[in-house]
Design an enzyme around this catalytic site. Structure first.
Site, mmCIF file in Angstrom:
data_model
loop_
_atom_site.group_PDB
_atom_site.id
_atom_site.type_symbol
_atom_site.label_atom_id
_atom_site.label_comp_id
_atom_site.label_asym_id
_atom_site.label_seq_id
_atom_site.Cartn_x
_atom_site.Cartn_y
_atom_site.Cartn_z
ATOM 1 N N ALA A 118 33.583 83.763 63.356
ATOM 2 C CA ALA A 118 33.955 84.442 64.601
ATOM 3 C C ALA A 118 32.760 84.621 65.520
ATOM 4 O O ALA A 118 32.864 84.440 66.741
ATOM 5 C CB ALA A 118 34.588 85.798 64.282
ATOM 6 N N ALA A 162 22.161 86.829 59.429
ATOM 7 C CA ALA A 162 21.433 87.117 58.194
ATOM 8 C C ALA A 162 20.922 85.863 57.508
ATOM 9 O O ALA A 162 19.885 85.901 56.831
ATOM 10 C CB ALA A 162 22.333 87.897 57.236
ATOM 11 N N ASN A 198 33.668 77.118 52.745
ATOM 12 C CA ASN A 198 35.058 77.170 52.290
ATOM 13 C C ASN A 198 35.545 75.776 51.895
ATOM 14 O O ASN A 198 34.832 74.787 52.038
ATOM 15 C CB ASN A 198 35.960 77.818 53.354
ATOM 16 C CG ASN A 198 36.016 77.016 54.650
ATOM 17 O OD1 ASN A 198 35.738 75.825 54.682
ATOM 18 N ND2 ASN A 198 36.362 77.679 55.739
ATOM 19 N N HIS A 233 39.650 85.504 50.586
ATOM 20 C CA HIS A 233 40.292 85.821 51.862
ATOM 21 C C HIS A 233 40.268 87.323 52.144
ATOM 22 O O HIS A 233 41.299 87.908 52.484
ATOM 23 C CB HIS A 233 41.748 85.333 51.873
ATOM 24 C CG HIS A 233 41.906 83.869 51.693
ATOM 25 N ND1 HIS A 233 43.089 83.287 51.285
ATOM 26 C CD2 HIS A 233 41.030 82.833 51.863
ATOM 27 C CE1 HIS A 233 42.941 81.974 51.213
ATOM 28 N NE2 HIS A 233 41.701 81.678 51.558
#
Length: 611
Positions: free
Chosen positions: A22, A44, A101, A547
């Site tokens: 995002a 980070a 992912n 998730h």
């Protein structure tokens, strides 16, 4: 405190915390649209665009668990999972979890988004978000042979995204197991007929993946979005940063004024004149809010944190898709990832990929299914319906149940009772897997000899709710994560019945013919004809589907909300959240597609509000 800010400057209009999925979208859209805005992005992790484990689809499991690119979290011991600490992967670097992912672009449901709107979030209904679901992606229709093999005649090419940064493509080499998956579900009566962007589809199908169809490389937020604006003069990107807290100025109203963070061992402060936007994810965002003084006052005071704004909902409402899996032995000649245990096969796969981007490293798992609750035994149906009725009646009158959980009850019930809605999703991994283990290197390892396919299922909308909170006032400490899997007993009842569908899948042609007769299973004692034994499996052989969401829910304040429909944090000005933490009810599937959609919509809202 360091004497000065060692970058361009320390005064900005917008500071974005978190360069994940995002965060990259928000940063890119704001920087593109408003060259007059000075933007600081704090991340980070580092830049992993050139890491072959990120770029190469078939190397997906290699990066998971590496602390340089994965936060590598673990839950607290889970009482309903035999006390195990569940491994929780979260991407660390520019692109976030889109770096690590399994690349699946599985789309959310119409009923899910419409329910988000119905429970107090105007503007978040399906019709309002659909343009953004298309905006983030460029869909690539495969050739006619792939269309036939994968049964893709349901695709409406006119409905797809055509110019988004993220590539959505299919495998260019159909695997026998993927084709068998489609035909097996068709023979079970669950052939997917609706377009994948219809928001209402049931059955087995092949999903698109976030893979560039030409380069056969991962298409992720850190590359597809952020590289577009990396060198613009109004954007400063700082990586390998540990954010401590959001700073506030208190005058007539409390307002976010900046961020304190650590870089190269030194503490720095950057100021924001307009907005601070938190995009640190379902685990990181609530922890940063709490360290900043926004949260449950009892928890904050116990940690010695000054309370800036009370909100007991911060960090609550954690939801996740818990997956249960079992492996089935295949015939030896069927190519799977288990073949990678042989050094010669590894070298051949690498050579093929380097030569022309073909072979097993060029794709990833693609077999997926949305399924309603099935039970062909009338007596069993009657018994289970009574269980559902009793459970929901109890929850609706129990005042101890948080409102954020209660608001989703009727939606979940409608899903369970509607044969055209997916109460669970299924997928197939062309390899053995060991979800009873607690480390990524063991879950996706070749611990047993043989050749396997692993079937997984997860409840689309679990009722269990957990929490995540900062365990310390110092930013170096990991948050305390408690998903509370199966804390709602109906989840275990639902999961056990969905898992029993595995037997029907492997006993239906053509999948049946792919398996060795009397072949081995992992776990060896796996069986599905006995509900008691199946309930044993769902507590033993399970893992997170990675998730997590809901921990800073977009809901009215009195219903458990942390942010409003404009994603503004209640009670403070100039502070917003945009990541999976704002989801009030978990989508029915993988979060990647939904996070991109949220971020695209949020970027437009933020730009409107900045005028």
């Amino acid at each position: 405190m360091a004497a000065g800010f060692p970058y361009k400057h320390n005064n900005y209009d917008i500071i974005i915390i978190g360069g994940g999925t995002a965060g990259c979208v928000i940063t890119t859209r704001l920087a593109e649209a408003r060259s007059d805005l000075q933007i600081l992005l704090l991340e980070a992790g580092g830049n992993h665009n050139d890491d072959p484990r990120v770029k190469t689809p078939g190397l997906v499991p290699q990066a998971i668990g590496d602390p340089n690119i994965d936060w590598n979290y673990h839950s607290v011991p889970q009482a309903e999972l035999n006390g195990r600490e569940i491994f929780l992967a979260r991407g660390k670097g520019l692109g976030g979890s889109s770096l690590i992912n399994f690349l699946g672009l599985v789309h959310p449901s119409k009923s899910g988004f419409d329910t988000w709107a119905d429970i107090g979030n105007p503007g978040w209904d399906w019709a309002s978000v659909l343009p953004y679901l298309k905006k983030f992606q460029t869909f690539h229709m495969p050739d006619e042979q792939i269309v036939r093999d994968f049964g893709l005649q349901n695709i409406d090419i006119q409905a797809q995204g055509t110019s988004g940064p993220i590539h959505a493509s299919y495998q260019n080499e159909p695997h026998a197991l993927d084709v068998a998956w489609i035909n097996t579900f068709r023979n079970m009566g669950y052939d997917m007929k609706a377009d994948t962007l219809s928001g209402r589809n049931i059955g087995g199908y092949q999903i698109t993946a976030s893979i560039d169809p030409v380069k056969r490389e991962r298409s992720h937020a850190g590359e597809a979005y952020l590289e577009r604006v990396r060198n613009t003069q109004n954007l400063n990107i700082v990586t390998n940063v540990l954010v401590d807290k959001v700073l506030f100025a208190v005058q007539d109203r409390t307002r976010a004024s900046g961020v304190r963070f650590i870089h190269d061992g030194q503490e720095h402060v950057a100021l924001a004149s307009k907005e601070v936007i938190l995009c640190a994810g379902a685990f990181g965002t609530p922890a940063i809010l709490e360290r900043s003084g926004v949260g449950n006052p009892n928890l904050l005071q116990a940690l010695g944190i000054d309370v800036i704004m009370e909100n007991e909902n911060v960090g609550e409402n954690l939801q996740d898709h818990l997956m249960c899996g079992a492996s089935f032995e295949l015939k030896d000649e069927i190519e799977t990832a288990d073949w990678f245990r042989e050094p010669d096969y590894v070298q051949q796969a690498l050579a093929r990929y380097e030569k022309d981007r073909s072979g097993p490293l060029a794709g990833t798992t693609a077999s997926f299914a949305y399924m309603p609750l099935l039970d062909e035994d009338e007596a069993a149906v009657s018994t289970f319906q009574k269980l559902i009725d009793q459970s929901f009646d109890t929850m609706l009158v129990n005042e101890a149940i948080p409102v954020a959980q209660r608001v989703s009850l009727e939606f979940t019930r409608r899903v369970l009772e509607d044969k055209n809605e997916a109460s669970a999703n299924f997928c197939a991994l062309k390899s053995q897997a060991h979800p009873d283990h607690t480390e990524a290197k063991d879950i996706f390892s070749f611990l047993q000899s043989g050749n396997y396919i692993t079937l997984f299922t997860a409840l689309s909308h679990p009722l269990s709710r957990g929490s995540v909170h900062c365990g310390s006032s110092v930013p170096e400490a990991d948050p305390r994560i408690d998903p509370a899997y199966y804390s709602h007993p109906l989840d275990a009842e639902l999961m056990s019945r969905q898992v029993q569908l595995f037997e029907k899948i492997v006993q239906t042609e053509p999948m049946k013919s792919m398996l060795k007769p009397e072949g081995r299973r992992i776990p060896a004692w796996t069986r599905f004809d006995n509900l008691k034994e199946t309930k044993k499996l769902i507590r033993h052989s399970c893992m997170s589907n990675q998730h997590p969401c809901g921990t800073c829910a977009m809901l009215p304040r009195n219903k458990g909300g942390v942010v409003d429909p404009r994603l503004r944090v209640y009670g403070v000005d100039g502070l917003r959240v945009c990541d999976a933490s704002i989801m009030p009810i978990i989508p029915r599937c993988n979060l990647q597609s939904t996070v991109y959609t949220i971020a695209e919509k949020a970027a437009d809202m933020f730009l409107e509000d900045l005028l």
